[in-house]
Design an enzyme around this catalytic site. Sequence first.
Site, PDB file in Angstrom:
ATOM      1  N   ASP A   1      39.671 -12.694 -20.549  1.00 10.45           N
ATOM      2  CA  ASP A   1      39.453 -12.011 -21.625  1.00 10.45           C
ATOM      3  C   ASP A   1      40.966 -11.753 -22.613  1.00 10.45           C
ATOM      4  OD1 ASP A   1      38.418  -9.265 -22.702  1.00 10.45           O
ATOM      5  OD2 ASP A   1      40.228  -8.470 -21.568  1.00 10.45           O
TER       6      ASP A   1
ATOM      7  N   ASP B   1      41.565  -8.581 -25.236  1.00  6.00           N
ATOM      8  CA  ASP B   1      42.770  -7.420 -24.985  1.00  6.00           C
ATOM      9  C   ASP B   1      42.794  -6.725 -23.935  1.00  6.00           C
ATOM     10  OD1 ASP B   1      41.952  -7.306 -28.626  1.00  6.00           O
ATOM     11  OD2 ASP B   1      40.352  -7.675 -28.366  1.00  6.00           O
TER      12      ASP B   1
ATOM     13  N   THR C   1      35.671 -12.470 -24.627  1.00  4.77           N
ATOM     14  CA  THR C   1      35.303 -11.030 -25.216  1.00  4.77           C
ATOM     15  C   THR C   1      34.531 -10.007 -25.437  1.00  4.77           C
ATOM     16  OG1 THR C   1      37.388 -10.743 -27.137  1.00  4.77           O
ATOM     17  CG2 THR C   1      36.600 -12.566 -27.452  1.00  4.77           C
ATOM     18  N   GLY C   2      34.853  -9.007 -25.534  1.00  2.07           N
ATOM     19  CA  GLY C   2      33.917  -8.255 -26.517  1.00  2.07           C
ATOM     20  C   GLY C   2      33.923  -8.410 -28.040  1.00  2.07           C
TER      21      GLY C   2
ATOM     22  N   LYS D   1      29.908 -10.819 -19.279  1.00  2.00           N
ATOM     23  CA  LYS D   1      30.885 -12.140 -19.254  1.00  2.00           C
ATOM     24  C   LYS D   1      30.146 -12.704 -18.276  1.00  2.00           C
ATOM     25  CE  LYS D   1      34.254  -9.931 -21.859  1.00  2.00           C
ATOM     26  NZ  LYS D   1      35.717  -9.409 -21.912  1.00  2.00           N
TER      27      LYS D   1
ATOM     28  N   ASN E   1      34.203  -4.346 -19.215  1.00  2.00           N
ATOM     29  CA  ASN E   1      33.123  -5.264 -19.320  1.00  2.00           C
ATOM     30  C   ASN E   1      34.188  -6.771 -19.034  1.00  2.00           C
ATOM     31  OD1 ASN E   1      35.985  -5.877 -21.099  1.00  2.00           O
ATOM     32  ND2 ASN E   1      34.992  -6.059 -23.190  1.00  2.00           N
TER      33      ASN E   1
END
Length: 293
Positions: A8, A10, A42-43, A213, A239
Amino acid sequence: MIKCIATDMDGTLLNGKMEVSEQNIQAVKEAQAQGIEVVVATGRSYAEARYALDQADIHCPMICANGAEVRNVSGEVINNAFIEKETAARIFQALKEIGLYFEIHTAEGTFTDDYEKALDIMVNIFLTAHSEIPQDQIREAAKIRFTKGLLQLVDSYEEVIHKEDMVVYKFLAFSFEQEKLDKAREQLSLIHDLAISSSGSENIEITHLDAQKGVALEHFIKEKGIVFEETMAIGDNFNDVSMLQRVGFPVAMGNADPEVKTLCNYVTATNDEHGVAAVIERFIGVKNHENFS
């Protein structure tokens, strides 16, 4: 033996200043030098994620918008999962009626209809972690999203949703009022084929059910001839759960949500303590690191 590392961004690869530390940079590059496939999951949109990785000189495949888009190391889209226009219109109407500020991630970039609100949200989120930094300094940093074209201003979201050939990947809604976020979750859960998650206590992320993801990572490693038992995933929030639950080596950051930690076999250091480097060093044998359990 680990053949793939999915990390990931952040709260994980990025520290509290939204940067990749030198320790994390070196650990990622050493893993790649050993032939391990490193993929960022990542989002963020591709543009926002690429901006941070370019600053760190990290080049790797990317799973963006929570799995709505997968790109190879050259930046080419190799897979995507988008929200149908009729569904996007229903999401838009629900979020608008609840009174949530939100942004729309698309194949053509990320859009907002409120410049000042976009800045205020980023400033408030950053201040929660770095209250020692002057607010005007944070606000200037937040403007980079606009000056670099990472966030585009539109008069109305209808022109985005109903634009011909526009591909909508994700709605990202923000609020510091938990009741509004809970109400949005409840209403949107009634819409078929949606995945609703979050990357922080102040937001919810809405994507197609296949845009998660874990789902995207499954397709990615299959193409590489890698299985989940040979894959490590590193994350800090909800997430990330879809990939943490699938892999053979699930790792939670030290700053991860407590619920996320319970799903993982391993907990590394925080993102401000180079937790990604710590876990790579521990399992790949780069060198020893104290901040790992």
